[in-house]
Design a protein around this motif. Sequence first.
Motif, PDB file in Angstrom:
ATOM      1  N   MET A 181       0.750  -1.253   0.154  1.00  0.00           N
ATOM      2  CA  MET A 181       0.142   0.007  -0.132  1.00  0.00           C
ATOM      3  C   MET A 181       0.950   1.185  -0.075  1.00  0.00           C
ATOM      4  O   MET A 181       1.784   1.341   0.937  1.00  0.00           O
ATOM      5  N   MET A 182       0.518   2.016  -0.945  1.00  0.00           N
ATOM      6  CA  MET A 182       1.442   3.433  -1.181  1.00  0.00           C
ATOM      7  C   MET A 182       0.633   4.611  -0.584  1.00  0.00           C
ATOM      8  O   MET A 182      -0.511   4.750  -0.760  1.00  0.00           O
ATOM      9  N   ARG A 183       1.511   5.220   0.535  1.00  0.00           N
ATOM     10  CA  ARG A 183       1.050   6.366   1.175  1.00  0.00           C
ATOM     11  C   ARG A 183       1.102   7.629   0.140  1.00  0.00           C
ATOM     12  O   ARG A 183       1.969   7.729  -0.733  1.00  0.00           O
ATOM     13  N   ILE A 184       0.081   8.504   0.236  1.00  0.00           N
ATOM     14  CA  ILE A 184      -0.099   9.705  -0.486  1.00  0.00           C
ATOM     15  C   ILE A 184       1.280  10.665  -0.341  1.00  0.00           C
ATOM     16  O   ILE A 184       0.995  11.158   1.016  1.00  0.00           O
ATOM     17  N   GLU A 201      -7.281   0.206  -2.899  1.00  0.00           N
ATOM     18  CA  GLU A 201      -6.229  -0.315  -3.159  1.00  0.00           C
ATOM     19  C   GLU A 201      -4.696   0.338  -2.749  1.00  0.00           C
ATOM     20  O   GLU A 201      -3.682  -0.305  -3.351  1.00  0.00           O
ATOM     21  N   GLY A 202      -4.952   1.423  -2.236  1.00  0.00           N
ATOM     22  CA  GLY A 202      -3.642   2.125  -1.602  1.00  0.00           C
ATOM     23  C   GLY A 202      -2.858   2.508  -2.985  1.00  0.00           C
ATOM     24  O   GLY A 202      -1.410   2.504  -2.925  1.00  0.00           O
ATOM     25  N   ALA A 203      -3.337   3.230  -3.788  1.00  0.00           N
ATOM     26  CA  ALA A 203      -2.671   3.634  -5.070  1.00  0.00           C
ATOM     27  C   ALA A 203      -1.618   4.802  -4.668  1.00  0.00           C
ATOM     28  O   ALA A 203      -0.827   5.062  -5.618  1.00  0.00           O
ATOM     29  N   GLY A 204      -1.603   5.549  -3.925  1.00  0.00           N
ATOM     30  CA  GLY A 204      -1.020   6.814  -3.535  1.00  0.00           C
ATOM     31  C   GLY A 204      -1.274   7.805  -4.268  1.00  0.00           C
ATOM     32  O   GLY A 204      -0.483   8.761  -4.534  1.00  0.00           O
ATOM     33  N   ILE A 205      -2.645   8.014  -4.707  1.00  0.00           N
ATOM     34  CA  ILE A 205      -3.019   9.105  -5.657  1.00  0.00           C
ATOM     35  C   ILE A 205      -4.185   9.888  -4.864  1.00  0.00           C
ATOM     36  O   ILE A 205      -5.139   9.364  -4.373  1.00  0.00           O
ATOM     37  N   SER A 206      -3.629  11.221  -4.693  1.00  0.00           N
ATOM     38  CA  SER A 206      -4.823  12.113  -4.106  1.00  0.00           C
ATOM     39  C   SER A 206      -5.737  12.657  -5.060  1.00  0.00           C
ATOM     40  O   SER A 206      -5.546  12.749  -6.247  1.00  0.00           O
ATOM     41  N   VAL A 207      -6.977  12.727  -4.876  1.00  0.00           N
ATOM     42  CA  VAL A 207      -8.090  12.885  -5.644  1.00  0.00           C
ATOM     43  C   VAL A 207      -9.020  14.225  -5.131  1.00  0.00           C
ATOM     44  O   VAL A 207      -9.658  13.926  -3.898  1.00  0.00           O
ATOM     45  N   THR A 208      -8.988  15.094  -5.603  1.00  0.00           N
ATOM     46  CA  THR A 208      -9.760  16.471  -5.156  1.00  0.00           C
ATOM     47  C   THR A 208     -10.759  16.762  -6.042  1.00  0.00           C
ATOM     48  O   THR A 208     -10.635  16.846  -7.394  1.00  0.00           O
ATOM     49  N   LEU A 209     -11.690  17.449  -5.481  1.00  0.00           N
ATOM     50  CA  LEU A 209     -12.981  17.923  -6.246  1.00  0.00           C
ATOM     51  C   LEU A 209     -12.848  19.577  -5.977  1.00  0.00           C
ATOM     52  O   LEU A 209     -13.158  19.761  -4.544  1.00  0.00           O
ATOM     53  N   PHE A 229      -2.910  24.646  -4.595  1.00  0.00           N
ATOM     54  CA  PHE A 229      -2.773  24.141  -3.148  1.00  0.00           C
ATOM     55  C   PHE A 229      -3.111  22.581  -3.059  1.00  0.00           C
ATOM     56  O   PHE A 229      -2.377  21.829  -2.538  1.00  0.00           O
ATOM     57  N   ALA A 230      -4.160  22.199  -3.974  1.00  0.00           N
ATOM     58  CA  ALA A 230      -4.476  20.704  -4.220  1.00  0.00           C
ATOM     59  C   ALA A 230      -3.524  19.869  -4.760  1.00  0.00           C
ATOM     60  O   ALA A 230      -3.313  18.807  -4.418  1.00  0.00           O
ATOM     61  N   CYS A 231      -2.440  20.646  -5.751  1.00  0.00           N
ATOM     62  CA  CYS A 231      -1.553  19.805  -6.259  1.00  0.00           C
ATOM     63  C   CYS A 231      -0.370  19.055  -5.267  1.00  0.00           C
ATOM     64  O   CYS A 231       0.113  18.122  -5.398  1.00  0.00           O
ATOM     65  N   ALA A 232      -0.181  20.068  -4.127  1.00  0.00           N
ATOM     66  CA  ALA A 232       0.774  19.606  -3.369  1.00  0.00           C
ATOM     67  C   ALA A 232       0.197  19.202  -1.783  1.00  0.00           C
ATOM     68  O   ALA A 232       0.863  18.655  -0.934  1.00  0.00           O
ATOM     69  N   HIS A 233      -1.107  19.395  -1.620  1.00  0.00           N
ATOM     70  CA  HIS A 233      -1.828  18.854  -0.413  1.00  0.00           C
ATOM     71  C   HIS A 233      -2.969  18.294  -0.602  1.00  0.00           C
ATOM     72  O   HIS A 233      -4.078  18.529  -1.309  1.00  0.00           O
ATOM     73  N   LYS A 241      -7.912  25.890   3.577  1.00  0.00           N
ATOM     74  CA  LYS A 241      -6.555  25.479   3.406  1.00  0.00           C
ATOM     75  C   LYS A 241      -5.732  25.283   4.701  1.00  0.00           C
ATOM     76  O   LYS A 241      -4.622  24.760   4.830  1.00  0.00           O
ATOM     77  N   LEU A 242      -6.360  25.900   5.953  1.00  0.00           N
ATOM     78  CA  LEU A 242      -5.966  25.629   7.292  1.00  0.00           C
ATOM     79  C   LEU A 242      -6.111  24.297   7.557  1.00  0.00           C
ATOM     80  O   LEU A 242      -6.657  23.401   7.067  1.00  0.00           O
TER      81      LEU A 242
END
Length: 337
Positions: A1-4, A180-188, A228-232, A311-312
């Motif tokens: 399992m990959m950590r984001i 699946e622990g893909a390590g991918i962040s998904v933001t809306l 912001f979501a690109c990095a967090h 963002k806080l």
Amino acid sequence: MMRISLKPVSEQVIVVTGATSGNGLAITERAVRQGAAVVAVARNADALEALRVRLTAEGARVAICVADVSDMVAVERVATLALEAFGGFDTWVNNAGIGTYGTLEQVPIGDHRRVFDVNYFGTLYGSLVAVRHLRGRGGAIINIGSILGDRAILQQGPYCATKHAVQALTDTLRMELEREGAGISVTLVKPGAIDTPFPEHARNYMDKPARLPPPLYTPEVVADAVLFACAHPKRTLYAGGGGLLSSILPQAAPRLADVIMEAVGTRVQQKPGDAGAPSRQDNLFEPRDDALRGSQRVHARRTSIALQLQKLPQPVAAAGLLGAAMVLGRLVRRRGR
């Protein structure tokens, strides 16, 4: 399992669809100013080339790809270009979108389908291509939804339907990748009303020129949320406090929201005598002139306190937004009585 684990923006390659106009253009410009390399994607070949020339002259790293996101083969070509130009990408931003104004009966079925082809299927294609590349490497997928994914309004039925669908798609994708622990962040990211050429670009079946209802924000507010979501890793970000409150109201008092919409929903989306630039009208099937901002006479806010709260750290942001929601809920209940 990959950590984001997301890289700083300055170390990233970012794919941006719909990059030559409005929110996409603001995202592209802010990304390169922060040191990222960008793969800019759009249908408008002339606007893409002008963007490349301008930004590379300023020292930016930019590759361009002419593509209609409703075409899966074209979207796959974007990933190939990113690999050739920069060795891959770290974030994929599904931003491209189109719309119509008019009732469900006024808008032809072919136009309904076209809006879904771009807004929903374009987001689906981009998400699937991004997952194939990012799985095992990590990164972020950022989908541009809308407050209209929370609340439908009159005159924009097809667009609202696609943004509801994009929200469901994004939530499903996030759950599948987390499992699946893909390590991918998904933001809306959910913008409110943003001063882009959207009212001019949208195909209009109303008897008056279209506009976005106030309060409006500049496209840079959306770019702020996206970068912001690109990095967090974030689940959801609302771009604009006015949009956030518009989403809360229907949840607190859905019937009252209906009544308000029925009374003023059409009028606040019309701007008699100010249709904007003729060269921008109706890009549903073919690109028209692109720009960062709309050409109609409007006022747009340059910052969003609500976005900065989000963002806080989570507990602080939640407390601030909950307080605002409680105040609004009390006001709505009093009006309802």
